[in-house]
Enzyme design. Structure first.
Site: not given
Ligand code: AMP
Length: 214
Positions: A13, A88, A160
């Site tokens: 995505k 989320r 990462r």
């Molecule tokens: P992503 O790059 O979108 O996979 O986000 C990396 C990390 O950021 C996730 O594993 C969560 O720890 C945190 N995170 C990002 N977006 C959210 C959200 N909307 N709600 C809670 N935690 C978030």
């Protein structure tokens, strides 16, 4: 157009969000990117969210809602936006609708990106990011010309922390438990569009644009 992108980690995505953003001329808002930037800046907020992110847990709703409220009220979001990684949780989805209706806006569609667990694990395990410009590469599908080095700026590529296998497995579990109900939330509103995101990103983009036009 105001879009929400849903999909498990590794569903592609983020890649599609960038392509859609330039195609539709609206900003791509990745809450993961915003949080990583906060961690990098090492201020108070960064220190609060870091332990959640490192273990693949969700950052508390209150913190996230604060961040998103500020971001969607910036002038560049007047024409629309693409949310990647938010909402989320159900609380985030409901509160987002409330925030938008305060300014006579609403979500137009929620695109759900579907891939097999095997494909998601491979995409995440192979992902490498440039430490200088943030460009992303993949050991299976998008190799840099020189191993470990960014084609664009020559920066060093890294994996990462939360793309390492044990954390990925936790992120997939968290997605299934906390984020799947959101799919139902948008389905109930008649806004959910399911997209097969196993093909290459250009093909998926074409498919999305076709669906959005109809
Ligand atoms: P992503 O790059 O979108 O996979 O986000 C990396 C990390 O950021 C996730 O594993 C969560 O720890 C945190 N995170 C990002 N977006 C959210 C959200 N909307 N709600 C809670 N935690 C978030």
């Amino acid at each position: 157009m105001n879009l929400v992108l849903l999909g498990a980690p590794g569903s592609g995505k983020g890649t599609l969000a960038k392509l859609l953003s330039s195609e539709l001329g609206v900003p791509h808002i990745s809450t993961g990117d915003i949080l990583r930037e906060k961690v990098h800046q090492a201020g108070l907020l960064g220190k609060i969210v870091k332990p959640f992110m490192e273990t693949g847990k969700l950052v508390p709703d209150e913190v996230m809602l604060n961040i998103i409220e500020k971001r969607i009220n910036q002038p560049d979001c007047k024409k629309g936006f693409i949310l990647d990684g938010f909402p989320r949780t159900l609380v985030q989805a409901e509160k987002l609708d409330q925030l938008l209706s305060d300014s006579n806006r609403s979500i137009d569609f929620a695109l759900e990106f579907e891939v097999s667990g095997q494909c998601a694990l491979k995409r995440l395990g192979g992902r490498r990011i440039c430490s200088m410009c943030g460009a992303d590469y993949n050991l299976y599908s998008k190799l840099p010309q020189k191993e470990g080095v960014c084609d664009i700026c020559g920066g060093k590529l890294f994996q990462r922390e939360d793309d390492k296998e044990d954390v990925v497995l936790n992120r997939l579990k968290v997605y299934r438990e906390e984020t799947l109900p959101i799919e139902e939330y948008y389905n109930h509103q008649g806004k959910l569009i399911r997209i097969n995101s196993e093909p290459n990103p250009d093909m998926v983009l074409k498919e999305i644009l076709k669906v959005l036009e109809t």
